[in-house]
Design an enzyme around this catalytic site. Structure first.
Site, PDB file in Angstrom:
ATOM      1  N   GLY A 197       3.098  33.824  -4.657  1.00 53.04           N
ATOM      2  CA  GLY A 197       3.469  34.849  -5.573  1.00 53.04           C
ATOM      3  C   GLY A 197       4.872  34.939  -6.075  1.00 53.04           C
ATOM      4  CG  HIS A 198       9.451  35.139  -5.916  1.00 54.30           C
ATOM      5  ND1 HIS A 198      10.017  34.026  -6.281  1.00 54.30           N
ATOM      6  CD2 HIS A 198      10.250  36.163  -5.913  1.00 54.30           C
ATOM      7  CE1 HIS A 198      11.367  34.453  -6.542  1.00 54.30           C
ATOM      8  NE2 HIS A 198      11.460  35.659  -6.801  1.00 54.30           N
ATOM      9  CD  GLU A 312      13.206  42.691  -9.593  1.00 51.80           C
ATOM     10  OE1 GLU A 312      13.948  42.910  -9.209  1.00 51.80           O
ATOM     11  OE2 GLU A 312      12.037  41.681  -9.070  1.00 51.80           O
ATOM     12  CD  GLU A 328      16.940  39.369  -9.484  1.00 49.24           C
ATOM     13  OE1 GLU A 328      15.958  39.867 -10.132  1.00 49.24           O
ATOM     14  OE2 GLU A 328      16.941  38.889  -8.493  1.00 49.24           O
ATOM     15  CB  CYS A 330      18.250  35.986  -8.577  1.00 48.06           C
ATOM     16  SG  CYS A 330      18.843  36.332  -7.011  1.00 48.06           S
ATOM     17  CB  CYS A 396      17.085  38.182  -4.169  1.00 47.65           C
ATOM     18  SG  CYS A 396      17.228  39.214  -5.582  1.00 47.65           S
TER      19      CYS A 396
HETATM   20 ZN   LIG Z   1      18.368  38.464  -7.194  1.00 47.17          ZN
END
Ligand SMILES: [Zn+2]
Length: 608
Positions: A197-198, A312, A328, A330, A396
């Protein structure tokens, strides 16, 4: 791209005049690069004492992330936190390892060893490791593709590779390798299907293949990528459609970015890694199309991507609000990871322009000047209530900053057989991997455009030097050993042929303050301008402009000039916009929210 000053026409013509010959631009590892400038060196020197120390404290003392591993080792069944919290521990270790490479520290190494012992003790006999499932759902392993078991495994592998590189110790690497081998007994051709999924495992497997020499890990990474887009992904309780995690279309057929921004970036990085490892071009057409979709139609001036809080990630092209921008931290880190890989495969300064845009803006804003507070979300406007925090439930971003910044030296230089590439302008000393050549770079970048390079190597050999002309740079002068020269430009790189021992190159880029407009399809920026200088995006903060915060930039009558360094912002150089009725003071976007709380904006009204 939301707004950008395009390379000048004369540069574009020079590009066309030079035949394309460049074939690779392999990054020079940051272990070979010592950063010595006034901008990054102090920050990186303090990284261990601030950002790394904050992550250690949060992981060990203020949250239950380490205790989860202890619980598993002790046969407990209490899991605290979110199901992917293991990944923060692994990312912090990656940052600790990178920090050790250029700043050896016995106490930090001892702490890392202590954590690694606890992690190793939490691994099953069969190689499986994930504290959430082992503690909370021991009978449900590998039942929900969006519960990040492979995501965590990927960060474990990256941490193991990093720590082995830093110290030569392979205990954590072997934990990661055992987990990878376990996954390959369950999934793969003729076994079970799986769509992580990620994404993250794909690029990690390529790193594992690199250090172990085991091609099977690349094959597994490719198999996982090619599982996507066939309707076999299964998630149990997440409200998302397959587009959210890039499972609608086979990856080689992708044309447009969609869904969760960080997942996209890690997946594209993995696609690039599989191609770099195998020499295949399988995913290149897709990556080119995706790159244009992201950069031309979905990237903020700060290098932020993924405008929507809801997923996101991405919505419609050009939908880029400022106040509600998600961006984000990340995701900008992911952009740097992916674009560096693109530039490695087919060197072109346009990729490094994106890396630079992210590093100096959307990534660096993610951590306070103190190194102890973090932004998860990086909007381009604030009404005064948006502030960095010491930590996040979903952490994260802090752990990503922890590992990204100490790897910065790896983005500066590249090599190909006869050529040394200078991608970024950061004062540093670099030893090329051939063991023959060293390069010394001095510069006051990003506040001045002056760069001096001195080359040292064997008397009887020559190297070509390729120096990136940043996309923001419209005019420059270049001198070799004091003599002005004209050098051709190929794919955005100045080509200086036949450089030798003792040669000194002076590259002086004009760095004016610029007004930038957005693509007119970005509704939020209609009638507005943003101010940049060199690679830095500037913003207005209320604390500098108590009486003039709402002054407009004037279509006729705005005078832009370089201002004074701001002492409370580590001497960040300010910019002054003089308009009828007052002066507007702007500071680099990365430095905002380090003083009194207040309003902030990047895009300013532009009218008479
Ligand atoms: Zn992040």
């Amino acid at each position: 791209m939301k707004n950008i000053s395009l390379r000048s026409i004369s540069l574009a013509m020079a590009v066309a005049a030079v035949a394309a010959t460049a074939v690779a631009n392999t990054p020079v590892d940051f272990a070979r690069v010592k950063i010595t400038d006034n901008f990054w060196a102090p920050r990186l020197h303090n990284h261990a004492a601030t950002t790394v120390a904050t992550c250690i404290d949060q992981i060990e003392n203020k949250t239950g992330r380490m205790q989860n591993f202890e619980q598993v080792a002790n046969g407990g069944n209490i899991h605290s936190g979110i199901f992917f919290d293991d990944s923060d521990v692994y990312k912090a270790i990656e940052g600790m390892a990178y920090t050790l490479i250029n700043n050896p520290d016995q106490a930090l190494e001892d702490k890392t060893d202590e954590w690694i012992d606890k992690i190793a003790a939490a691994q099953d006999e069969n190689g499986y490791i994930n504290t959430f499932y082992t503690l909370a759902k021991p009978n449900d392993r590998w039942t929900d593709m969006d519960k990040h078991e492979m995501y965590c495994a990927g960060h474990l592998i990256e941490a193991g590779v990093a720590y082995q590189k830093a110290t030569g110790k392979d205990k954590l690497l072997n934990v990661g390798r055992k987990m990878a081998d376990h996954m390959m007994t369950v999934f793969g051709p003729g076994k079970r299907h799986w769509v992580p999924g990620h994404q993250e495992i794909e690029l990690a497997l390529c790193k594992l293949a690199d250090v172990t020499g085991e091609k099977k890990y690349i094959d597994f990474a490719r198999w996982l990528l090619d599982e996507r887009g066939h309707g076999i992904g299964v998630r149990l309780d997440m409200p998302w459609d397959p587009g959210y995690y890039q499972d609608l279309t086979p990856v080689s057929e992708l044309t447009d970015i969609s869904g969760h921004a960080v997942r996209c970036m890690y997946m594209y990085s993995g696609m690039a890694d599989v191609m770099s490892s195998t020499g295949e071009k399988t995913y290149m057409k897709a990556l080119h199309s995706l790159w244009h979709d992201v950069v031309d139609r979905n990237m903020y001036i700060t290098g932020g991507i993924g405008s929507s809080h809801t997923n996101e990630g991405f919505t419609e092209d050009y939908d880029m609000p400022n106040l509600d921008a998600y961006c984000e931290t990340c995701a900008s880190i992911g952009m740097a990871l992916w674009n560096q890989r693109m530039n490695t495969m087919e060197p072109d300064a346009k990729y490094v322009d994106v890396v630079e845009r992210c590093i100096y803006n959307g990534i660096l804003s993610g951590v306070s000047l103190s190194g102890t507070k973090f932004f998860y979300v990086n909007p381009l406007e604030s009404t005064g209530g948006h502030h960095r925090q010491e930590w996040y439930g979903c952490a994260c971003c802090p752990s990503n900053v922890c590992r990204f910044l100490p790897s910065l030296g790896g983005y500066i230089y590249g090599v190909s057989p006869e050529t040394i590439w200078v991608n970024l302008y950061i004062g540093s000393e670099a030893a090329m991997p051939d063991g023959k050549w060293t390069l010394n770079q001095t510069t006051s970048y990003p506040y001045e455009g002056n760069v001096s390079l001195t080359l040292a190597g064997p008397e009887n050999e020559k190297r070509d030097l390729r120096m990136r002309v940043p996309g923001w740079c419209d005019s420059y002068k270049i001198r070799v050993n004091g003599k002005a020269v004209k050098a051709p430009v190929e794919k955005g790189y100045l080509v200086l042929s036949g450089c030798g021992n003792g040669d000194r190159i002076d590259f002086d880029m004009d760095m004016p303050v610029k007004l930038n407009s957005a693509d007119t399809r970005v509704k939020a920026d209609l009638g507005k301008r943003a101010i940049t200088r060199g690679p830095l995006v500037y913003c207005v903060e209320e604390c500098d402009n108590a009486n003039t915060y709402d002054l407009n930039l004037k279509v006729n009558g705005t005078d832009l000039s370089v201002g004074e360094p701001v002492a409370e912002l580590n001497d960040a150089v300010s910019v002054i916009a003089t308009v009828p009725g007052g002066k507007i003071k702007l500071v680099p976007y990365f430095s905002w929210d380090n003083r009194d709380a207040g309003r902030m904006k990047v895009w300013l009204d532009y009218k008479n």
